[in-house]
Design an enzyme around this catalytic site. Sequence first.
Site, PDB file in Angstrom:
ATOM      1  N   ARG A  74       0.864  -1.180   0.000  1.00  0.00           N
ATOM      2  CA  ARG A  74       0.000   0.000   0.000  1.00  0.00           C
ATOM      3  C   ARG A  74       0.902   1.231   0.000  1.00  0.00           C
ATOM      4  O   ARG A  74       1.679   1.426   0.937  1.00  0.00           O
ATOM      5  CB  ARG A  74      -0.908  -0.007   1.249  1.00  0.00           C
ATOM      6  N   HIS A 118      -2.250  11.076   0.627  1.00  0.00           N
ATOM      7  CA  HIS A 118      -1.700  10.899   1.977  1.00  0.00           C
ATOM      8  C   HIS A 118      -1.015  12.220   2.358  1.00  0.00           C
ATOM      9  O   HIS A 118       0.201  12.295   2.471  1.00  0.00           O
ATOM     10  CB  HIS A 118      -0.738   9.708   1.982  1.00  0.00           C
ATOM     11  N   GLU A 163      -6.432   8.983   6.355  1.00  0.00           N
ATOM     12  CA  GLU A 163      -6.649   9.738   7.584  1.00  0.00           C
ATOM     13  C   GLU A 163      -7.068  11.200   7.360  1.00  0.00           C
ATOM     14  O   GLU A 163      -6.314  12.117   7.666  1.00  0.00           O
ATOM     15  CB  GLU A 163      -5.382   9.686   8.458  1.00  0.00           C
ATOM     16  N   ASN A 302      -6.714   2.637   9.873  1.00  0.00           N
ATOM     17  CA  ASN A 302      -5.372   2.711  10.445  1.00  0.00           C
ATOM     18  C   ASN A 302      -5.546   2.647  11.959  1.00  0.00           C
ATOM     19  O   ASN A 302      -6.340   3.405  12.538  1.00  0.00           O
ATOM     20  CB  ASN A 302      -4.688   4.026  10.071  1.00  0.00           C
ATOM     21  N   TYR A 304      -3.604   1.981  15.810  1.00  0.00           N
ATOM     22  CA  TYR A 304      -2.377   1.810  16.597  1.00  0.00           C
ATOM     23  C   TYR A 304      -2.667   1.530  18.072  1.00  0.00           C
ATOM     24  O   TYR A 304      -1.923   0.836  18.739  1.00  0.00           O
ATOM     25  CB  TYR A 304      -1.486   3.059  16.465  1.00  0.00           C
ATOM     26  N   GLU A 359      -3.150   0.238   8.396  1.00  0.00           N
ATOM     27  CA  GLU A 359      -1.866   0.533   9.055  1.00  0.00           C
ATOM     28  C   GLU A 359      -1.921   0.000  10.475  1.00  0.00           C
ATOM     29  O   GLU A 359      -2.933   0.142  11.163  1.00  0.00           O
ATOM     30  CB  GLU A 359      -1.597   2.040   9.170  1.00  0.00           C
TER      31      GLU A 359
HETATM   32  C1  BGC Z   1      -0.068   7.843   9.164  1.00  0.00           C
HETATM   33  C2  BGC Z   1       1.358   7.560   8.779  1.00  0.00           C
HETATM   34  C3  BGC Z   1       2.240   7.717   9.991  1.00  0.00           C
HETATM   35  C4  BGC Z   1       1.838   6.677  11.013  1.00  0.00           C
HETATM   36  C5  BGC Z   1       2.648   6.712  12.292  1.00  0.00           C
HETATM   37  C6  BGC Z   1      -0.465   7.276  10.503  1.00  0.00           C
HETATM   38  O1  BGC Z   1      -1.112   8.250  11.207  1.00  0.00           O
HETATM   39  O2  BGC Z   1      -0.953   7.487   8.143  1.00  0.00           O
HETATM   40  O3  BGC Z   1       1.714   8.427   7.747  1.00  0.00           O
HETATM   41  O4  BGC Z   1       3.592   7.632   9.700  1.00  0.00           O
HETATM   42  O5  BGC Z   1       0.493   6.847  11.364  1.00  0.00           O
HETATM   43  O6  BGC Z   1       2.505   7.940  12.920  1.00  0.00           O
END
Ligand code: BGC
Length: 454
Positions: A74, A118, A163, A302, A304, A359
């Site tokens: 991607r 992006h 995002e 995405n 985390y 992501e």
């Molecule tokens: C973004 C990336 C970024 C990653 C880590 C996401 O918010 O799409 O571009 O590097 O998180 O911060």
Amino acid sequence: MGFKKEFVWGGATASYQVEGAAYEDGKGLNIWDVFCKEPGHVYEGHTGDVACDHYHRYQEDIALMKEMGLQAYRFSLSWARILPDGTGKVNEKGLDFYDRLIDALLENGIEPYVTLYHWDLPYELHKQGGWLNPKSPDWFYEYASIVARHFSDRVKYFFTLNEPQCTVGLGYQTGEHAPGLKVGPYDYFQIWHNVLLAHGRGVDALREHSVKPVKVGIAPCGALYLPASEKPEDIKAANWATFHLMGDQISDVSWDVGFCMDPVFLGQYPEDVLQKFGPYFPKFTDQDMDQIKRPLDFYGQNMYNAVPVRAGEDGSPVRVSRYDGFPKTAIQWPVTPECLYWAPKFLYERYQKPVYITENGMSAHDWVSLDGEVHDPNRIDFNHRYLKELKKAAEDGVDLAGYFAWSVMDNFEWAYGYSERFGLIYVDYRTQERILKDSAYDFREIIRSNGENL
Ligand code: BGC
């Protein structure tokens, strides 16, 4: 049981973060080229001028992706590389670069997943007001049409925006990202509306101008919530929190998944946001909402981390604080593997589309050890913890289409410059040498077993 056999394992990057070649082959300036040169925005004045030099080293990078066993890549296109002024004259050399990249991926059996945007808006468009300009959805339509006509003979999967929350929230509200503005509430909601309309127009462009059928989605972020326990009332509270305004500031709107995604999938702005901030909204019509809600093939998220909540006395979500010393990644983000179980579940229940994790990954302060290797046991542990949760979601019936690790390689981490390393591949920015980290080899085993080894 586990992941379905068509489940796609990939890695992700973004144009400004890896390509470099900022001034080559007729590329126009984008807002990040300009922002990085203004003192004070980016850690130690770092820029994406060279980044990972992916523009010249894409073949080596693809060979490494193949070695890692990636099935999909991607990446995003640099709008200003293709249209230096944002609209109008096309830069053939820009298209050529992506032709070479896409052809090399396909030759190596790696499926391209293309993100149109992006965050690197052409600077010429910024000078015309950028996303505040009501013409911005038309600009995006023009750009997306060119992409569709040129690449859809080989690219089957597209994401319109990465995002949008960061585009608006960080780019125009806090000013931490390019273009570094802090607009007031009226402009804020106008920008949101334009960005969402652009998404819809982008979908139309892809469907209308592609030469073969394509699959289209979007890759948002947003604040995600977890139940603090398995009690039904806590689960309900976490689900509610994921799609409703959690706070009373405009900055809370930026991260409200429901605010960004209800218009896209359900065709309406959420009532709670309208009630609180309605007077700041631009006038919008049913036709606008219809334009935003264009049929999509999948949902990309995405992801985390997430915030734990429990049900308060009246059932509404209450944030649960984390214990002292809670695990964190180098960038100080909490490690909350369960988000890969709960968020896909909530998102699938609400929007009823196959979900890609577009992501996921972590930053660590990796370095090359005395033995010449890059040992990153924390990232291996992180990947296993998170992916076990995702597997559980697959087993519980969530329609999961794929997973993209962030990132294929260390790269330019926006305002953090090169100080954070998210890659499965280590990059030495002095020499551009690449080294597969231990986690890359480990990820290869996960892919090889389709997650059965988790
Ligand atoms: C973004 C990336 C970024 C990653 C880590 C996401 O918010 O799409 O571009 O590097 O998180 O911060």
